[in-house]
Design a protein around this motif. Structure first.
Motif, PDB file in Angstrom:
ATOM      1  N   ILE A 151      98.765  43.931  67.744  1.00  0.00           N
ATOM      2  CA  ILE A 151      99.785  42.941  67.387  1.00  0.00           C
ATOM      3  C   ILE A 151      99.749  41.766  68.354  1.00  0.00           C
ATOM      4  N   CYS A 152      99.701  42.064  69.646  1.00  0.00           N
ATOM      5  CA  CYS A 152      99.735  41.003  70.657  1.00  0.00           C
ATOM      6  C   CYS A 152      98.449  40.176  70.662  1.00  0.00           C
ATOM      7  N   LEU A 153      97.303  40.840  70.503  1.00  0.00           N
ATOM      8  CA  LEU A 153      96.033  40.114  70.458  1.00  0.00           C
ATOM      9  C   LEU A 153      95.977  39.180  69.252  1.00  0.00           C
ATOM     10  N   THR A 154      96.442  39.667  68.100  1.00  0.00           N
ATOM     11  CA  THR A 154      96.414  38.864  66.877  1.00  0.00           C
ATOM     12  C   THR A 154      97.344  37.666  66.982  1.00  0.00           C
ATOM     13  N   TYR A 155      98.566  37.908  67.451  1.00  0.00           N
ATOM     14  CA  TYR A 155      99.537  36.816  67.584  1.00  0.00           C
ATOM     15  C   TYR A 155      99.058  35.764  68.579  1.00  0.00           C
ATOM     16  N   SER A 156      98.559  36.195  69.729  1.00  0.00           N
ATOM     17  CA  SER A 156      98.108  35.257  70.760  1.00  0.00           C
ATOM     18  C   SER A 156      96.909  34.447  70.289  1.00  0.00           C
ATOM     19  N   LEU A 157      95.988  35.112  69.586  1.00  0.00           N
ATOM     20  CA  LEU A 157      94.815  34.403  69.067  1.00  0.00           C
ATOM     21  C   LEU A 157      95.225  33.373  68.018  1.00  0.00           C
ATOM     22  N   LEU A 158      96.164  33.743  67.154  1.00  0.00           N
ATOM     23  CA  LEU A 158      96.653  32.828  66.122  1.00  0.00           C
ATOM     24  C   LEU A 158      97.279  31.589  66.746  1.00  0.00           C
ATOM     25  N   GLN A 159      98.142  31.780  67.722  1.00  0.00           N
ATOM     26  CA  GLN A 159      98.801  30.645  68.365  1.00  0.00           C
ATOM     27  C   GLN A 159      97.804  29.760  69.108  1.00  0.00           C
ATOM     28  N   SER A 160      96.835  30.370  69.793  1.00  0.00           N
ATOM     29  CA  SER A 160      95.847  29.601  70.543  1.00  0.00           C
ATOM     30  C   SER A 160      94.967  28.774  69.619  1.00  0.00           C
ATOM     31  N   HIS A 196     105.392  25.120  65.235  1.00  0.00           N
ATOM     32  CA  HIS A 196     106.746  25.560  65.573  1.00  0.00           C
ATOM     33  C   HIS A 196     107.261  26.602  64.577  1.00  0.00           C
ATOM     34  N   ILE A 197     106.903  26.454  63.315  1.00  0.00           N
ATOM     35  CA  ILE A 197     107.332  27.445  62.315  1.00  0.00           C
ATOM     36  C   ILE A 197     106.748  28.821  62.663  1.00  0.00           C
ATOM     37  N   VAL A 198     105.450  28.853  62.945  1.00  0.00           N
ATOM     38  CA  VAL A 198     104.806  30.119  63.306  1.00  0.00           C
ATOM     39  C   VAL A 198     105.371  30.653  64.607  1.00  0.00           C
ATOM     40  N   LEU A 199     105.574  29.749  65.574  1.00  0.00           N
ATOM     41  CA  LEU A 199     106.100  30.167  66.874  1.00  0.00           C
ATOM     42  C   LEU A 199     107.453  30.850  66.741  1.00  0.00           C
ATOM     43  N   TYR A 200     108.384  30.202  66.076  1.00  0.00           N
ATOM     44  CA  TYR A 200     109.737  30.742  65.994  1.00  0.00           C
ATOM     45  C   TYR A 200     109.831  31.932  65.039  1.00  0.00           C
ATOM     46  N   PHE A 201     109.026  31.929  63.996  1.00  0.00           N
ATOM     47  CA  PHE A 201     109.059  33.047  63.052  1.00  0.00           C
ATOM     48  C   PHE A 201     108.518  34.321  63.697  1.00  0.00           C
ATOM     49  N   VAL A 202     107.329  34.221  64.273  1.00  0.00           N
ATOM     50  CA  VAL A 202     106.714  35.412  64.866  1.00  0.00           C
ATOM     51  C   VAL A 202     107.449  35.838  66.130  1.00  0.00           C
ATOM     52  N   THR A 203     107.856  34.858  66.943  1.00  0.00           N
ATOM     53  CA  THR A 203     108.621  35.199  68.152  1.00  0.00           C
ATOM     54  C   THR A 203     109.929  35.870  67.780  1.00  0.00           C
ATOM     55  N   LEU A 205     110.429  37.703  65.081  1.00  0.00           N
ATOM     56  CA  LEU A 205     110.095  39.074  64.673  1.00  0.00           C
ATOM     57  C   LEU A 205     109.817  39.959  65.874  1.00  0.00           C
ATOM     58  N   LEU A 206     109.006  39.436  66.815  1.00  0.00           N
ATOM     59  CA  LEU A 206     108.640  40.235  67.991  1.00  0.00           C
ATOM     60  C   LEU A 206     109.789  40.366  68.975  1.00  0.00           C
ATOM     61  N   GLY A 207     110.825  39.550  68.796  1.00  0.00           N
ATOM     62  CA  GLY A 207     111.988  39.668  69.662  1.00  0.00           C
ATOM     63  C   GLY A 207     113.093  40.491  69.028  1.00  0.00           C
ATOM     64  N   VAL A 208     113.402  40.184  67.766  1.00  0.00           N
ATOM     65  CA  VAL A 208     114.542  40.833  67.102  1.00  0.00           C
ATOM     66  C   VAL A 208     114.234  42.283  66.737  1.00  0.00           C
ATOM     67  N   ILE A 209     113.074  42.531  66.137  1.00  0.00           N
ATOM     68  CA  ILE A 209     112.756  43.889  65.682  1.00  0.00           C
ATOM     69  C   ILE A 209     112.665  44.875  66.848  1.00  0.00           C
ATOM     70  N   PRO A 210     111.904  44.571  67.918  1.00  0.00           N
ATOM     71  CA  PRO A 210     111.890  45.509  69.055  1.00  0.00           C
ATOM     72  C   PRO A 210     113.261  45.701  69.688  1.00  0.00           C
ATOM     73  N   LEU A 211     114.012  44.615  69.858  1.00  0.00           N
ATOM     74  CA  LEU A 211     115.344  44.742  70.460  1.00  0.00           C
ATOM     75  C   LEU A 211     116.264  45.575  69.581  1.00  0.00           C
TER      76      LEU A 211
END
Length: 312
Positions: A151-160, A196-203, A205-211
């Protein structure tokens, strides 16, 4: 902004925490000390877990991976900051900035997901103790760790990769001590709406769902603990998750501070100061929290030091 104001940049300028030259030696010494404490403390946790067969269980398996992640997390930002202070240079190359941003997002995300997995582990241990070894088997633990990495590798690669399509202006000063994605996007001259759409959407998800998962786990844990009749039983049950709860509170508390400051329209150093807690202090404190509040870890560390003394 007009195309004439855009240029192919080769470097960024990291403004750091302060422009005061008199403070630079103090900042260098302070951050070097904190970084060494972080690396040494987390390495000791990893060595203690590896060397003690009593700690070869899911809880400490995830803890050792959290310690490894914390070392890598701090190593993505602090060494470059120390080099810049020592050389009196604030420059970081374009490629170096993207690389730092990429690895920062990987290990920040891993910290988040590992804390969530550890909350689930404590939930199973306290709420379903008779089925703990069956549920938290080595295969599931490995799959949870692998899924977190993917999950982290995919998200980081997408953003980069999405940052590569962004054009920057001549103004390339980042009011931070490392390359943070939100600050980099604020320097862009081209349209960054999709970023920004991808940043806030994925962030989100990765913030709300784990919390949400952590809060649900602890609501069930607290409910189970309150049902234990004896005071000693309640204390013993809560002590198994007290360290993790402390780390979760520290991590999300610092992360919330960074989020609130980074969302301002005008970048300032307030965000970088808040990030110190998130990127530097929290990884350093984690080993102390787990060792001070954990009797098994204390015993393992004592045996590790004893073997080191007697082997000399």
């Amino acid at each position: 902004m007009e195309a004439g104001n855009q240029t192919a940049i080769s470097k960024f300028t990291l403004l750091g925490l302060s422009d005061d030259m008199d403070l630079q030696p103090l900042l260098f010494g302070l951050f070097l000390y904190v970084y060494l404490m972080c690396v040494i403390g987390n390495l000791l946790i990893i060595l203690a877990i590896i060397s003690d067969s009593h700690l070869h269980n899911p809880m400490y398996f995830f803890l050792s991976n959290l310690s490894f992640t914390d070392i890598c997390f701090s190593s993505t930002t602090i060494p470059k900051m120390l080099v810049n202070i020592q050389t009196k240079s604030k420059v970081i190359t374009y490629e170096g900035c993207l690389t730092q941003m990429y690895f920062f997002m990987i290990f920040a995300g891993l910290d988040n997901l590992l804390l969530t997995v550890m909350a689930y582990d404590r939930f199973v241990a306290i709420c379903h103790p008779l089925h703990y070894t069956v549920i938290m088997n080595p295969r599931l633990c490995g799959l949870l760790l692998l899924l977190s990495w993917l999950i982290c590798l995919t998200y980081s690669l997408l953003q980069s990769l999405m940052v590569l399509r962004v054009s920057f202006c001549k103004e390339t000063e980042i009011p931070h001590f490392f390359c943070e994605l939100t600050q980099i996007l604020k320097l862009a001259c081209s349209d960054t709406l999709v970023n920004h759409i991808v940043l806030y959407f994925v962030t989100g998800l990765l913030g709300v769902i784990p919390l949400t998962g952590i809060l649900f786990s602890y609501s069930r844990i607290i409910s189970s603990i309150m049902g234990i009749p004896s005071t000693g039983g309640k204390y013993k049950a809560f002590s198994t998750c007290g360290s993790h709860l402390s780390v979760v509170s520290l991590f999300y508390g610092a992360g919330l501070g960074v989020y609130l400051t980074s969302g301002t329209a005008h970048p300032s150093r307030k965000g970088s100061i808040a990030s110190v807690m998130y990127t530097v202090v929290t990884p350093m404190l984690n080993p102390f929290i787990y060792s001070l509040r954990n009797r098994d870890m204390n015993g393992s560390l004592s045996r590790l030091f004893s073997r080191g003394v007697y082997s000399q």
